[in-house]
Design an enzyme around this catalytic site. Structure first.
Site, PDB file in Angstrom:
ATOM      1  CE1 TYR A  60      -3.191   3.022   0.794  1.00 42.15           C
ATOM      2  CE2 TYR A  60      -1.663   3.255   2.713  1.00 42.15           C
ATOM      3  CZ  TYR A  60      -2.799   3.877   1.733  1.00 42.15           C
ATOM      4  OH  TYR A  60      -3.168   5.095   2.061  1.00 42.15           O
ATOM      5  CE  LYS A  97     -10.688   3.588   5.967  1.00 41.52           C
ATOM      6  NZ  LYS A  97      -9.570   4.836   6.281  1.00 41.52           N
TER       7      LYS A  97
END
EC number: 5.1.3.20
Length: 340
Positions: free
Chosen positions: A140, A186
């Protein structure tokens, strides 16, 4: 009329940016997202937008002029799960899509304000926008860094080509630990404050990591930034189209996880008419509990982050940032209202 695009529009930061734009009377907003996770619609339901377009078809249509003159694109759409191990998926979503969007912005004459991340620094102990300190710990962070590097090449390392008007405004925001309303979708990547609020409601206590990485229990430190401050800085740059670059977006103030936990518990105690307690009293009362550091996070965990705001402040952006005690208290009150 000013027309604006927001990608990741149904997400945490994207929906809050739309809310900030709406507060200014800006409603001609094209919202871009993927609503496969259908309950994210709740982040859009209270907002004013002029259109919704699925992310899978937007980019080519935008590049070909389907939406007319776009003033600016706030690019918040990405896979933000730092534990995602599928590198191809991550690079497609966070790097390739962002490159395509940049090229479309160049073709259409639109400004680009995009989400980078403090994950680009990884294991570094210096958090300044300089390649010497960029050491991502996961794919990421690498996907975000690679796009930052691409923008440095396209715009010049000091973004002089953008400042000279050759690329238009391009701004990357290295978000630190953002928390606040509309992050409920999330899951595990929601903020510590969000999880601790619900943990305390369910168990009557919150849990923090014990000692790790040379830090005492709960003393690992992060730069926690309230979402309202993130929106305010995004809009400051929207108001200053002559300013480009990559900028840290944190408070410049590292605070321990103990501060977050104490703020969550004391805010909830206050809502029930109880007095605030200090950290020692909270732990003695069993309201804060320390658990062993998980093996799965060893070597992948940032025990300390603190944004260097020198570059941000040099632009003239002097927005003041809320500390954890203020921001978390406001957030807990909002969460409690949603549960009532």
């Amino acid at each position: 009329m000013t027309r604006i695009v927001v990608t990741g529009a149904a997400g945490f930061i994207g929906s809050n940016i739309i809310q900030g734009l709406n507060a200014r009377g800006l409603n001609d907003i094209i919202a871009i997202d993927d609503l496969t996770q259908g309950d994210k619609f709740r982040n859009l339901a209270h907002l004013k937008i002029s259109d919704y377009v699925d992310a899978s078809v937007f980019y080519d249509l935008f590049a070909n002029g389907a939406y007319g003159q776009i003033e600016a694109v706030f690019h918040e759409g990405a896979c933000s799960d730092t534990m995602e191990s599928n590198g191809k998926y991550m690079m497609d979503n966070n790097y390739a899509t962002s490159v395509n969007l940049f090229q479309a912005c160049q073709k259409r004459g639109a400004r680009l304000l995009y989400a980078s991340s403090a994950a680009t620094y990884g294991g570094s102990d210096t958090f300044r926008e300089d390649p010497a300190f960029e050491r991502p710990l996961n794919v990421y962070g690498y996907s975000k860094l690679l796009f930052d590097q691409r923008m440095r090449r396209e715009c010049g390392n000091d973004f002089r080509r953008s400042v000279a008007g050759k690329t238009g405004q391009v701004v990357g925001f290295r978000y630190f630990n953002v928390y606040g309303p509309h992050e409920q979708h999330k899951g595990r990547m929601a903020s510590v404050a969000f999880h601790q609020f619900h943990q305390f409601q369910a168990e009557g206590k919150v849990k923090l990591f014990a000692d790790y990485g040379g830090y005492a229990a709960g003393a690992q430190m992060r730069d926690f930034i309230f979402i309202d401050d993130v929106v305010a800085v995004n809009l400051w740059f929207f108001d200053h189209p002559g300013v480009s670059g990559i900028f840290n977006l944190g408070t410049g103030r590292a605070q321990p996880f103990n501060d977050v936990a104490s703020s969550v518990v004391n805010a909830l105690r206050g809502l029930s008419g109880q007095t605030a307690l200090g950290l020692e009293a909270l732990t003695e009362a069993g309201l804060i509990e320390y658990i062993p550091f998980p093996d799965a996070l060893r070597g992948k965990y940032q025990s300390y982050t603190q944004a260097d705001l020198s570059a941000l402040r040099a632009t003239g952006c002097d927005h003041p940032f809320a500390d954890v005690q203020t921001g978390v208290s406001n957030y807990v009150q909002w969460l409690a209202q949603q549960d009532s």
